[in-house]
Design a protein around this motif. Sequence first.
Motif, PDB file in Angstrom:
ATOM      1  N   ALA A  23       0.836  -1.204   0.000  1.00  0.00           N
ATOM      2  CA  ALA A  23       0.000   0.000   0.000  1.00  0.00           C
ATOM      3  C   ALA A  23       0.864   1.245   0.000  1.00  0.00           C
ATOM      4  N   ILE A  24       0.244   2.367  -0.377  1.00  0.00           N
ATOM      5  CA  ILE A  24       0.915   3.659  -0.212  1.00  0.00           C
ATOM      6  C   ILE A  24       0.342   4.332   1.032  1.00  0.00           C
ATOM      7  N   VAL A  25       1.143   5.189   1.633  1.00  0.00           N
ATOM      8  CA  VAL A  25       0.680   5.968   2.785  1.00  0.00           C
ATOM      9  C   VAL A  25       0.647   7.426   2.351  1.00  0.00           C
ATOM     10  N   TYR A  26      -0.491   8.094   2.535  1.00  0.00           N
ATOM     11  CA  TYR A  26      -0.598   9.499   2.129  1.00  0.00           C
ATOM     12  C   TYR A  26      -1.061  10.357   3.301  1.00  0.00           C
ATOM     13  N   GLY A  27      -0.799  11.637   3.213  1.00  0.00           N
ATOM     14  CA  GLY A  27      -1.121  12.539   4.314  1.00  0.00           C
ATOM     15  C   GLY A  27      -2.459  13.227   4.150  1.00  0.00           C
ATOM     16  N   GLY A  28      -2.872  13.919   5.211  1.00  0.00           N
ATOM     17  CA  GLY A  28      -4.120  14.680   5.178  1.00  0.00           C
ATOM     18  C   GLY A  28      -3.906  16.050   4.572  1.00  0.00           C
ATOM     19  N   LEU A  29      -4.876  16.926   4.758  1.00  0.00           N
ATOM     20  CA  LEU A  29      -4.844  18.268   4.184  1.00  0.00           C
ATOM     21  C   LEU A  29      -3.586  19.019   4.609  1.00  0.00           C
ATOM     22  N   THR A  30      -3.027  19.797   3.690  1.00  0.00           N
ATOM     23  CA  THR A  30      -1.861  20.619   4.018  1.00  0.00           C
ATOM     24  C   THR A  30      -2.151  22.074   3.653  1.00  0.00           C
ATOM     25  N   GLY A  31      -1.455  22.988   4.349  1.00  0.00           N
ATOM     26  CA  GLY A  31      -1.546  24.409   4.015  1.00  0.00           C
ATOM     27  C   GLY A  31      -2.868  25.066   4.351  1.00  0.00           C
ATOM     28  N   VAL A  80      -7.851   2.994   4.239  1.00  0.00           N
ATOM     29  CA  VAL A  80      -7.895   2.876   5.696  1.00  0.00           C
ATOM     30  C   VAL A  80      -7.291   4.161   6.250  1.00  0.00           C
ATOM     31  N   LEU A  81      -8.058   4.892   7.037  1.00  0.00           N
ATOM     32  CA  LEU A  81      -7.616   6.176   7.582  1.00  0.00           C
ATOM     33  C   LEU A  81      -7.168   5.981   9.022  1.00  0.00           C
ATOM     34  N   PHE A  82      -6.112   6.667   9.406  1.00  0.00           N
ATOM     35  CA  PHE A  82      -5.556   6.524  10.756  1.00  0.00           C
ATOM     36  C   PHE A  82      -5.372   7.898  11.394  1.00  0.00           C
ATOM     37  N   THR A  83      -5.643   7.979  12.691  1.00  0.00           N
ATOM     38  CA  THR A  83      -5.300   9.193  13.433  1.00  0.00           C
ATOM     39  C   THR A  83      -3.774   9.195  13.604  1.00  0.00           C
ATOM     40  N   GLY A  84      -3.172  10.387  13.468  1.00  0.00           N
ATOM     41  CA  GLY A  84      -1.716  10.437  13.462  1.00  0.00           C
ATOM     42  C   GLY A  84      -1.070  10.507  14.826  1.00  0.00           C
ATOM     43  N   SER A 112      -4.314  13.365  10.413  1.00  0.00           N
ATOM     44  CA  SER A 112      -4.470  11.930  10.140  1.00  0.00           C
ATOM     45  C   SER A 112      -3.762  11.571   8.843  1.00  0.00           C
ATOM     46  N   PHE A 113      -3.673  10.308   8.571  1.00  0.00           N
ATOM     47  CA  PHE A 113      -3.086   9.871   7.295  1.00  0.00           C
ATOM     48  C   PHE A 113      -3.864   8.660   6.772  1.00  0.00           C
ATOM     49  N   GLY A 114      -3.686   8.391   5.493  1.00  0.00           N
ATOM     50  CA  GLY A 114      -4.442   7.300   4.884  1.00  0.00           C
ATOM     51  C   GLY A 114      -3.537   6.227   4.291  1.00  0.00           C
ATOM     52  N   VAL A 115      -4.089   5.033   4.187  1.00  0.00           N
ATOM     53  CA  VAL A 115      -3.402   3.906   3.548  1.00  0.00           C
ATOM     54  C   VAL A 115      -4.261   3.438   2.384  1.00  0.00           C
ATOM     55  N   ARG A 116      -3.659   3.347   1.205  1.00  0.00           N
ATOM     56  CA  ARG A 116      -4.395   2.870   0.027  1.00  0.00           C
ATOM     57  C   ARG A 116      -3.678   1.655  -0.549  1.00  0.00           C
ATOM     58  N   PHE A 117      -4.338   0.530  -0.572  1.00  0.00           N
ATOM     59  CA  PHE A 117      -3.731  -0.706  -1.059  1.00  0.00           C
ATOM     60  C   PHE A 117      -3.561  -0.653  -2.571  1.00  0.00           C
ATOM     61  N   HIS A 118      -2.482  -1.279  -3.056  1.00  0.00           N
ATOM     62  CA  HIS A 118      -2.247  -1.344  -4.497  1.00  0.00           C
ATOM     63  C   HIS A 118      -3.376  -2.145  -5.160  1.00  0.00           C
ATOM     64  N   ASP A 119      -3.622  -1.858  -6.423  1.00  0.00           N
ATOM     65  CA  ASP A 119      -4.758  -2.468  -7.131  1.00  0.00           C
ATOM     66  C   ASP A 119      -4.682  -3.995  -7.170  1.00  0.00           C
ATOM     67  N   ASP A 120      -3.461  -4.533  -7.156  1.00  0.00           N
ATOM     68  CA  ASP A 120      -3.335  -5.991  -7.285  1.00  0.00           C
ATOM     69  C   ASP A 120      -3.399  -6.715  -5.928  1.00  0.00           C
ATOM     70  N   ILE A 121      -3.637  -5.975  -4.864  1.00  0.00           N
ATOM     71  CA  ILE A 121      -3.742  -6.593  -3.537  1.00  0.00           C
ATOM     72  C   ILE A 121      -5.204  -6.914  -3.248  1.00  0.00           C
ATOM     73  N   GLU A 122      -5.477  -8.166  -3.022  1.00  0.00           N
ATOM     74  CA  GLU A 122      -6.860  -8.590  -2.809  1.00  0.00           C
ATOM     75  C   GLU A 122      -7.206  -8.514  -1.319  1.00  0.00           C
ATOM     76  N   THR A 128     -10.930  -5.167   6.356  1.00  0.00           N
ATOM     77  CA  THR A 128      -9.901  -4.354   7.014  1.00  0.00           C
ATOM     78  C   THR A 128     -10.473  -3.494   8.145  1.00  0.00           C
ATOM     79  N   LYS A 129     -11.769  -3.174   8.053  1.00  0.00           N
ATOM     80  CA  LYS A 129     -12.336  -2.340   9.134  1.00  0.00           C
ATOM     81  C   LYS A 129     -12.281  -3.081  10.471  1.00  0.00           C
ATOM     82  N   PHE A 130     -12.335  -4.410  10.429  1.00  0.00           N
ATOM     83  CA  PHE A 130     -12.203  -5.209  11.651  1.00  0.00           C
ATOM     84  C   PHE A 130     -10.732  -5.526  11.936  1.00  0.00           C
ATOM     85  N   LEU A 131      -9.984  -5.823  10.871  1.00  0.00           N
ATOM     86  CA  LEU A 131      -8.589  -6.221  11.051  1.00  0.00           C
ATOM     87  C   LEU A 131      -7.781  -5.180  11.823  1.00  0.00           C
TER      88      LEU A 131
END
Length: 394
Positions: A23-31, A80-84, A112-122, A128-131
């Motif tokens: 997955a990639i990890v991305y940040g929340g709003l900036t500026g 999947v969103l996470f509190t930072g 907060s920050f987000g996690v986005r799984f790659h397209d080929d990850i099943e 994941t909401k429970f995991l």
Amino acid sequence: MHPFLQKLLAGQAVEWKPLGEVAIVYGGLTGKKKADFEAGNAKYVTYKNIFGNIEVEESILETVQIHDNERQYEVKYGDVLFTGSSEIAEEAGMSSVVTTHFSEKVYLNSFSFGVRFHDDIEIKPEFTKFLFRSNFMRMQIAKTASGVTRFNISKEKFKKIQIPIPPLSVQTKIAQILDVFTAITAELTAELNIRNQQYQYYRDKLLSENELAKVGFEWKSLGEVINLKRGKRLVRSELEETGEYAVYQNSLQPLGYYHQANCPSNSTFIITAGAAGEIGYSYTDFWAADDCYYLECPKDKLNDRFVYHALMNQKQKIVGQVRKASVPRLGRNSIENILIPIPPLAEQARIVAILDKFDTLTQSISDGLPREIELRQQQYAYYREMLLGFDGVR
């Protein structure tokens, strides 16, 4: 691994992968400035929304101003969103999953920050909401936080967290089972909210001047009719982890326990520091500490439970008297000046009989809805840990 999970897997493999590989990890709003949140043209997911929900609640999205030339990450289905960060290390990195296909652009708050799984990850968001709320994942996430007064998630450590990826069919089955338990809890919580509204409706009505005028009543300040007594401080070393008598200090949750009581059963008490303005009632003897005042009522004039309900009916006004400071405080005079209506004792008893039925249903931790909700939550937690116990298949 639990036999039930073994049966679900039926010999199929579970892959373990570090988050940074899948997955990639991305940040929340900036500026963003304060003014951007006052007249927004786009929606965003708040920190509170993430912390309080295992899946993002669309109905409580808030707004922020986003300009056409801005480059901000949009939140998408499956993220999947996470509190930072958090003041408590164990609560850092709480997760909430996007299980909705939004019809407009939605962004993520700055903390907060987000996690986005790659397209080929099943991997399914319903899984994941429970995991990410399971104990073994929470323990891994908490270890990535560091700090002194506030604990921040290290993204580099976070990317090294190992996650299990079972076959899609198993993910679906686990989500279906756990959804049943969360649905039951949600129904009970909705029922509790309705009963609370009923309690407040009848309390407002029965304690209104119009209703009380039918039997006669007079307004009196608490200081005129009760003996207001301040509790006595205990130092922390005197507290016991278990004991016969709960100790109330600056909240309605016991600070600890003690082997003596200084306040009799069937007493109303008011917290005057910390959670100042909170009103409690104890059916058993307890220890009131120095930030806790309790009421001694003359039995020939006042029903203890009636006084409790009358105070609860004015709780907002009482909380409004709390002095805002580093430690919020409620003064003794503010309590003694509270006006309560006093009808004849027989009418007090009648009102108490009606309101106590609702109060038991909505407040009792032994036989009310809160107890039932607690049991269902325990049941959900048990099955969640059992169904997500993949540790044995690494």
